[in-house]
Every structure is written in C-alpha cells, then in structure tokens.
Design an enzyme around this catalytic site. Structure first.
Site, PDB file in Angstrom:
ATOM      1  N   GLU A 112      71.118  53.370  20.752  1.00  0.00           N
ATOM      2  CA  GLU A 112      71.489  52.491  19.740  1.00  0.00           C
ATOM      3  C   GLU A 112      72.886  52.443  19.090  1.00  0.00           C
ATOM      4  OE1 GLU A 112      69.025  53.861  16.561  1.00  0.00           O
ATOM      5  OE2 GLU A 112      68.379  51.901  16.072  1.00  0.00           O
ATOM      6  N   LYS A 127      61.431  59.687  -0.767  1.00  0.00           N
ATOM      7  CA  LYS A 127      62.970  60.365  -0.645  1.00  0.00           C
ATOM      8  C   LYS A 127      63.749  59.333   0.090  1.00  0.00           C
ATOM      9  CE  LYS A 127      65.409  62.241   2.109  1.00  0.00           C
ATOM     10  NZ  LYS A 127      66.926  61.630   1.587  1.00  0.00           N
ATOM     11  N   SER A 149      67.551  57.688   0.969  1.00  0.00           N
ATOM     12  CA  SER A 149      68.676  58.372   1.595  1.00  0.00           C
ATOM     13  C   SER A 149      69.635  58.755   0.655  1.00  0.00           C
ATOM     14  CB  SER A 149      69.247  57.184   2.476  1.00  0.00           C
ATOM     15  OG  SER A 149      70.650  57.437   3.040  1.00  0.00           O
ATOM     16  N   PRO A 190      65.435  55.310   5.176  1.00  0.00           N
ATOM     17  CA  PRO A 190      66.777  55.274   5.547  1.00  0.00           C
ATOM     18  C   PRO A 190      67.693  54.496   4.506  1.00  0.00           C
ATOM     19  CG  PRO A 190      65.836  53.788   6.874  1.00  0.00           C
ATOM     20  CD  PRO A 190      64.566  54.109   5.925  1.00  0.00           C
ATOM     21  N   GLU A 212      58.650  55.138  11.913  1.00  0.00           N
ATOM     22  CA  GLU A 212      59.461  53.982  12.401  1.00  0.00           C
ATOM     23  C   GLU A 212      60.939  54.493  12.656  1.00  0.00           C
ATOM     24  OE1 GLU A 212      58.193  50.990  12.420  1.00  0.00           O
ATOM     25  OE2 GLU A 212      56.209  51.226  11.426  1.00  0.00           O
ATOM     26  N   CYS A 259      67.187  48.758  13.026  1.00  0.00           N
ATOM     27  CA  CYS A 259      66.487  49.128  14.210  1.00  0.00           C
ATOM     28  C   CYS A 259      66.069  48.074  15.111  1.00  0.00           C
ATOM     29  CB  CYS A 259      65.262  49.857  13.747  1.00  0.00           C
ATOM     30  SG  CYS A 259      64.308  49.065  12.708  1.00  0.00           S
ATOM     31  N   ARG A 267      72.987  40.697  12.060  1.00  0.00           N
ATOM     32  CA  ARG A 267      72.531  40.935  10.685  1.00  0.00           C
ATOM     33  C   ARG A 267      72.609  42.296  10.269  1.00  0.00           C
ATOM     34  NH1 ARG A 267      66.596  41.684   9.033  1.00  0.00           N
ATOM     35  NH2 ARG A 267      66.267  42.248  11.342  1.00  0.00           N
ATOM     36  N   PHE A 309      74.235  50.730  16.592  1.00  0.00           N
ATOM     37  CA  PHE A 309      74.185  50.488  15.275  1.00  0.00           C
ATOM     38  C   PHE A 309      75.518  49.914  14.617  1.00  0.00           C
ATOM     39  CE2 PHE A 309      71.327  51.921  11.453  1.00  0.00           C
ATOM     40  CZ  PHE A 309      70.061  51.255  12.198  1.00  0.00           C
ATOM     41  N   GLY A 359      63.542  56.079  10.035  1.00  0.00           N
ATOM     42  CA  GLY A 359      64.709  56.722  10.459  1.00  0.00           C
ATOM     43  C   GLY A 359      65.132  57.032  11.734  1.00  0.00           C
ATOM     44  N   SER A 360      66.093  58.140  11.901  1.00  0.00           N
ATOM     45  CA  SER A 360      66.282  58.113  13.352  1.00  0.00           C
ATOM     46  C   SER A 360      65.387  58.723  14.120  1.00  0.00           C
ATOM     47  CB  SER A 360      67.608  58.958  13.394  1.00  0.00           C
ATOM     48  OG  SER A 360      67.361  60.369  12.841  1.00  0.00           O
ATOM     49  N   VAL A 382      65.404  62.962  13.519  1.00  0.00           N
ATOM     50  CA  VAL A 382      64.737  63.455  12.567  1.00  0.00           C
ATOM     51  C   VAL A 382      63.059  63.205  12.473  1.00  0.00           C
ATOM     52  CG1 VAL A 382      64.620  63.176   9.952  1.00  0.00           C
ATOM     53  CG2 VAL A 382      66.870  63.373  11.056  1.00  0.00           C
ATOM     54  N   GLY A 383      62.798  62.082  12.988  1.00  0.00           N
ATOM     55  CA  GLY A 383      61.377  61.899  12.953  1.00  0.00           C
ATOM     56  C   GLY A 383      60.790  62.823  13.962  1.00  0.00           C
TER      57      GLY A 383
HETATM   58  P1  NAP Z   1      68.271  59.429   9.371  1.00  0.00           P
HETATM   59  O1  NAP Z   1      69.409  60.095   9.473  1.00  0.00           O
HETATM   60  O2  NAP Z   1      67.019  59.915  10.259  1.00  0.00           O
HETATM   61  O3  NAP Z   1      67.778  59.480   7.759  1.00  0.00           O
HETATM   62  C1  NAP Z   1      66.689  58.893   7.356  1.00  0.00           C
HETATM   63  C2  NAP Z   1      66.217  59.444   6.180  1.00  0.00           C
HETATM   64  O4  NAP Z   1      65.937  60.942   6.570  1.00  0.00           O
HETATM   65  C3  NAP Z   1      67.102  59.615   5.136  1.00  0.00           C
HETATM   66  O5  NAP Z   1      66.334  59.757   3.978  1.00  0.00           O
HETATM   67  C4  NAP Z   1      67.662  61.242   5.481  1.00  0.00           C
HETATM   68  O6  NAP Z   1      68.219  61.652   4.268  1.00  0.00           O
HETATM   69  C5  NAP Z   1      66.393  61.787   5.709  1.00  0.00           C
HETATM   70  N1  NAP Z   1      66.571  63.012   6.489  1.00  0.00           N
HETATM   71  C6  NAP Z   1      67.637  63.560   7.231  1.00  0.00           C
HETATM   72  N2  NAP Z   1      67.422  64.609   7.651  1.00  0.00           N
HETATM   73  C7  NAP Z   1      66.068  65.159   7.081  1.00  0.00           C
HETATM   74  C8  NAP Z   1      65.487  66.162   7.039  1.00  0.00           C
HETATM   75  N3  NAP Z   1      66.019  67.335   7.980  1.00  0.00           N
HETATM   76  N4  NAP Z   1      64.295  66.284   6.691  1.00  0.00           N
HETATM   77  C9  NAP Z   1      63.849  65.157   5.942  1.00  0.00           C
HETATM   78  N5  NAP Z   1      64.592  63.977   5.847  1.00  0.00           N
HETATM   79  C10 NAP Z   1      65.746  64.028   6.482  1.00  0.00           C
HETATM   80  O7  NAP Z   1      68.305  57.950   9.758  1.00  0.00           O
HETATM   81  P2  NAP Z   1      69.425  56.871   9.180  1.00  0.00           P
HETATM   82  O8  NAP Z   1      70.610  57.108   9.793  1.00  0.00           O
HETATM   83  O9  NAP Z   1      69.433  56.833   7.569  1.00  0.00           O
HETATM   84  O10 NAP Z   1      68.971  55.546   9.562  1.00  0.00           O
HETATM   85  C11 NAP Z   1      69.248  54.861  10.680  1.00  0.00           C
HETATM   86  C12 NAP Z   1      67.866  55.078  11.692  1.00  0.00           C
HETATM   87  O11 NAP Z   1      66.944  54.657  11.204  1.00  0.00           O
HETATM   88  C13 NAP Z   1      68.302  54.299  13.164  1.00  0.00           C
HETATM   89  O12 NAP Z   1      67.908  55.260  14.045  1.00  0.00           O
HETATM   90  C14 NAP Z   1      67.468  53.178  12.850  1.00  0.00           C
HETATM   91  O13 NAP Z   1      66.951  52.423  14.021  1.00  0.00           O
HETATM   92  C15 NAP Z   1      66.170  53.700  12.227  1.00  0.00           C
HETATM   93  N6  NAP Z   1      65.300  52.755  11.382  1.00  0.00           N
HETATM   94  C16 NAP Z   1      64.042  52.392  12.043  1.00  0.00           C
HETATM   95  C17 NAP Z   1      63.429  51.345  11.395  1.00  0.00           C
HETATM   96  C18 NAP Z   1      62.058  51.197  11.834  1.00  0.00           C
HETATM   97  O14 NAP Z   1      61.307  50.398  11.293  1.00  0.00           O
HETATM   98  N7  NAP Z   1      61.559  51.522  12.986  1.00  0.00           N
HETATM   99  C19 NAP Z   1      63.911  50.641  10.278  1.00  0.00           C
HETATM  100  C20 NAP Z   1      65.028  50.840   9.900  1.00  0.00           C
HETATM  101  C21 NAP Z   1      65.634  51.967  10.194  1.00  0.00           C
HETATM  102  P3  NAP Z   1      69.563  61.530   3.716  1.00  0.00           P
HETATM  103  O15 NAP Z   1      69.969  60.108   4.094  1.00  0.00           O
HETATM  104  O16 NAP Z   1      69.912  61.818   2.340  1.00  0.00           O
HETATM  105  O17 NAP Z   1      70.579  62.568   4.670  1.00  0.00           O
END
Ligand code: NAP
Length: 530
Positions: A430, A224, A226, A199, A299, A333, A327, A432, A277-278, A281-282
């Site tokens: 969240e 890959k 973000s 992310p 994660e 997350c 922070r 965020f 990430g979210s 998507v996970g």
């Molecule tokens: P996100 O929208 O899920 O994106 C994360 C990654 O997935 C990005 O590289 C995104 O690409 C990619 N992605 C989106 N759609 C996809 C698909 N269909 N297939 C493959 N990859 C895809 O999350 P975010 O908004 O970047 O990050 C925020 C989230 O991450 C929050 O929910 C946060 O809690 C979570 N997070 C969790 C942790 C942990 O360790 N648990 C740490 C940090 C963040 P693009 O950005 O290029 O669209």
C-alpha cells in the site's frame, strides 16, 4: 515489516510525550499553543465552546488525566500547529478502564434491546446534531477537506443508527430435538468486554463501526484511538455520555500504544479485540490474543486493484478511479493501489485521467474548493517518496506530479505514474498516498492473475460494460469487496472486510452483529415428566 503503520510502531507513544508532573497538565481544558494561527484559534474556540474538545481519557464515566500526568501533542497536519495536549495513558489506566467496562457490562447487557436501541439512537441524533463541529475536528487533526470530514461524520453516525435498529433483531433458534423428551434452544449473548483499537485515517467511522454493534449486542468497550487523532474519539465519547450510555460502557484510553495493547491482550476480562490498522500490528495482536484465547476481528491493509477493461465507459472509469484513488489523499485501506488498464484503452485512459487529476485542488482542508489535504505526517511522505524512487529506478514514468507540493509541510502532488510492473514496491504494498500507478494488461485472465497476485484481499474495482464479464471477474477476484463501475462502495448496510491477510470478520450490516455475539446451546431434558 509493512510500512502500513507509516513507521510509527516502534516509537508510538513516546515521541511526543511532553514533560510530566507539571502543574499545567492537570488543567482539564484544551491547551492552546502560542504558535496557533488566528484562523485555527477561531475554529478551536468554536469547538471548545461546544464542549466537544476533550483532552483527558474517559474511564468509568470520568474524564481522567494520565496517572503520571504525561501528555502528548496532537498536531494539525496541514500546518504543524499543536492543536491540543491530551493525556498520554498506558497500562494502569487501561486496566482501570477494563475494570470499569467489566462492571458496566453487568447492567448494560441486562437492559432490554429496546432500551439499548433508544440510547444508541440518541447518540446518533447527537452525532448528527454536531456534524459540523465533529467535521471540523476531523479536518483539524486528520487533515481531510471539511466536506469530506463532514461526510465521514454522516458515514460514522450511520453505523450507530443502523445498529440501534439491529439491536432489536438478535434472534435465537429452536432446533427440532433428536429425542422426544428434549427441547433444544440456541441463545445469542454478548461476548463481553471489547477492546477496540482504531487508526487515524477515519477518526470517527472506524470507531462507530465497532462500538455501534458492540453496544447494540450488550457488550461494553475500551476504545484506543490513534495518538494522531484522539480528539474526535473523545468528542464522540462525550456525546455517548450525553446520550445516556452509562458510565463505563464506553471508555477511551490513548497514549502508549504497545502498553495499552498489551494490557488489553493480557486481561482475561477482555473477551474480544477488534482492530483496524496495519497488517503488521494486526498480526501482533492476533498472536497476543492467543494467551487468553480472545475472539479477534481484524480490518487490515489492502492493495486494491482497479481494473479498467477496453469495453468500459471512459467517463465512468475516470470518475470511479478518481474517487477510489484520491479520496482522503489516498490514505484509505480501500484506495485503488494499482490501476490495471487494458492495452486497447490504456493511452486514452492515461490521457483523460491525467487531465482529471491535474484539476484536483490541494491545500488546507478548511480552504474552499480543496479536495486533497496533507498526508498525515512526514513518515507518510517519506514512504511515498521511497515507493516512487523505487518505481522510477525500475523504469516507471511519472506522467503527473511526482514530488512534494509547493505548499510544503506534508502536502504531496496528486501523481500518476505509468509503466509500473509487479516487481515495484508500488505494486507490492500500500502506498497510502496520492499516487496512481498504471499497469498494462492484455487479457481478462491476465488482469485477474495480476489482481490476485498479492497477500492482501480487501477491495477491488472493475470497470466494464459487459455483464457476463462483471460476474466472471467479480467471482474470480480474491477480495472481500468488489465495486463494479463505482469507486465508493462502503455503506453501513453492507458487509465490509477482507480476506487473505487483509483481515478476519466483517463490519457493518447484519453480519457485523455476529462479531459481538456468542452462540449458546441450551438442552432442556426430562420434558415428559408431569
Ligand atoms: P497502525 O500503525 O497499525 O495503527 C492502528 C492502531 O493501532 C493505532 O491506534 C495505533 O496506535 C495502534 N497500535 C500501534 N501499535 C500497537 C501495538 N503494538 N499494540 C496495540 N496497538 C497498537 O495503522 P495506521 O497507520 O494507524 O493505519 C493505517 C493502516 O490501517 C493501513 O494499513 C490501512 O490500510 C489500515 N486500515 C484498514 C482498514 C480496514 O477496514 N481494513 C480501515 C482503515 C485503515 P497509535 O496510532 O497511537 O500508535
């Protein structure tokens, strides 16, 4: 669908694609926007002269444009200025990156652990030697204050250092046999090619926390990052090459996320997907990995409770909650998403917390003294506004902030909102963003029930001076991480990860290695023959 991905999922990779097939996109150096301010230009020039500004993807050790010439813009969230146009890649480039990683795996996995360790250590040294430039890059594309960004570089690099050391400690086992003519061994071997999807909120650390252990075990990777923050990932990859990590062992593709994700999922050569990430998507990736039965580490999003008991030290609780909540402008997350305060200390806490929060200086992350930067984009601010309106319409009261900052752009005022209850969006998902919702509770039992009343289970915090309560509550919380009297608990030496819908697997620490290792049992028979 959760708004964890700040609403970008459906349009990812398309919204900011620029005109394709134009000669100018073939240039391999950074494209400066004419609107770029003098100040940003000087930071960008410094970065460019350091050789760390890369705008192409990395496939098989070669810096590569998108095959159709498409690019996408990377913006500075503090100013809206275009920092760079980077290659906007998709399925074809990803397949080539997978092939390169597959080829490189044959030799990288055969190196001795000591040799892999040496190169990882060199990568760590280079990351730290460029801490300032990398920090600037993070502030430019992600927005967090420079000091915090430099801290991320130190934190991110620490995973490479730690796993350089762990590479040498991948031990197998010898099992006492059940038959006299047999010998039983357990080998640990690398999983193979790994797809790592990360992310924007920690543009470096979320990558190194995956790539460090993967490379240490002998795996090769296709990263890959973000589309919002690819520049830090590319700079880190450049330093990996300089450190002697061979071409193809680390590849980076960015652009059309669904296409890249689908290519990684479909390929039988990719043996593992590791994703941060979210949750939405996970879940898609977990379902998609079933087709080729890949290993998956996730994660995902959190909904961290921060529980302040009557017997807490007020100063410690304020300092810890401040750090856990604000922070990275509330965009982590593990950020405290709900502040649960016991009724005996509620008013005192709300008052002291408001005083502390109103001192937080908001602004461009390059400005001296700024501790809160912008949110990542307009969708993130819209989400905060929606959550706040929902809470206020259901009876919550804004104690501080509660609106966009006078600086404009995506700056939002540090906000405290009281009388929040479990029916409000602020408690369920969240936010965020820089919003601290206060919820009141009477008993320890009630606090535990409220804290666990969510599908998420990543981080939780408690503030108390009662040792017995510390143990009782830590054990009762359904979370992967618990901070006691401390708001910042992440470190490379401890396992990081969630339970319930916050994810699968652990990153960092000795446990982080297991995610990239297969266990092989070897049975040697006929031992009694001479
Ligand atoms: P996100 O929208 O899920 O994106 C994360 C990654 O997935 C990005 O590289 C995104 O690409 C990619 N992605 C989106 N759609 C996809 C698909 N269909 N297939 C493959 N990859 C895809 O999350 P975010 O908004 O970047 O990050 C925020 C989230 O991450 C929050 O929910 C946060 O809690 C979570 N997070 C969790 C942790 C942990 O360790 N648990 C740490 C940090 C963040 P693009 O950005 O290029 O669209």
């Amino acid at each position: 669908m959760s708004l964890g991905g700040v609403g970008r999922i459906a349009i990812c990779g398309y919204r900011r694609i620029l005109a394709s097939h134009l000669p100018h996109v073939q240039r391999i150096t950074l494209q400066f926007s004419r609107q770029m301010s003098t100040e940003m230009q000087s930071v960008a020039s410094r970065l460019q002269s350091s050789g760390l500004l890369r705008t192409q993807g990395l496939i098989g050790g070669k810096w590569t444009n998108a095959y159709d010439g498409k690019t996408l813009e990377v913006n500075n969230p503090a100013t809206g200025e275009i920092i760079a146009e980077v290659a906007c890649m998709g399925r074809k480039e990803t397949n080539d990156a997978i092939s390169s990683a597959f080829d490189a795996y044959k030799s990288w996995s055969k190196l001795t652990a000591a040799e892999r360790s040496k190169r990882l250590r060199k990568w760590y040294d280079l990351l730290m030697a460029h801490q300032e430039e990398l920090g600037q890059l993070i502030t430019l594309e992600q927005g967090k204050p420079l000091k915090e960004a430099m801290g991320e570089v130190g934190y991110g690099a620490s995973f490479i250092e730690f796993f350089a050391e762990e590479a040498k400690r991948v031990y197998g086992d010898i099992i006492p046999p059940t038959l006299p003519d047999r010998r039983l061994f357990v080998l640990k071997q690398p999983v193979g090619v790994v797809g790592a999807i990360t992310p924007w909120n920690f543009p470096l650390a979320m990558i190194t926390r995956k790539v460090g252990p993967a490379l240490a075990c002998g795996c090769t990777v296709v990263i890959k990052p973000s589309e919002l923050t690819p520049l830090t990932a590319l700079a880190a990859a450049e330093l990996a090459l300089q450190a002697g990590i061979p071409p193809g062992a680390v590849n980076v593709v960015m652009g059309n996320a669904p296409d890249i994700g689908d290519a990684l999922l479909a390929s039988p050569q990719v043996r593992k997907i590791t994703f941060t990430g979210s949750t939405a998507v996970g879940k898609k990736l977990m379902a998609g990995a079933a087709g080729t039965v890949k290993r998956v580490s996730l994660e995902l999003g959190g909904n961290a409770p921060c529980i302040v008991f009557d017997d807490a030290d007020l100063d410690v609780a304020i300092k810890g909650t401040l750090a856990a909540k604000f922070r990275n402008s509330g965009q982590t997350c593990v950020c405290a998403n709900r502040v649960l305060v016991q009724e005996g200390i509620y008013d005192k806490f709300a008052d002291a917390f408001s005083k502390a929060v109103q001192n937080l200086k908001v602004g461009d992350g390059f400005r001296e003294g700024v501790v809160q930067g912008p949110l990542i984009n307009e969708a993130a601010v819209n989400k905060v506004e929606t959550f706040l309106q929902d809470a206020v319409s259901k009876g919550a009261k804004v104690l501080l902030g509660g609106k966009r900052h006078s600086l404009g752009m995506t700056f939002y005022e540090p906000t405290i909102i009281s009388d929040v209850n479990s029916e409000m969006l602020l408690s369920r998902e969240e936010v965020f963003g820089p919003v601290a919702p206060l919820l009141r509770f009477k008993t320890e039992e009630e606090a535990i029930h409220m804290a666990n009343d969510t599908n998420a289970g990543l981080a939780a915090y408690i503030f108390t001076n009662n040792v017995q309560r510390t143990w009782r509550v830590s054990e009762a919380l359904e979370y992967g991480l618990v901070g006691v009297n401390e708001g910042i608990i992440s470190t490379e030496v401890a396992p990081f990860g969630g339970i319930k819908q916050s994810g699968l697997g652990r990153e960092g620490s000795k446990y982080g290695m297991d995610e990239y290792l297969e266990i092989k049992y070897v049975c040697l028979g006929d031992m009694n023959r001479n």
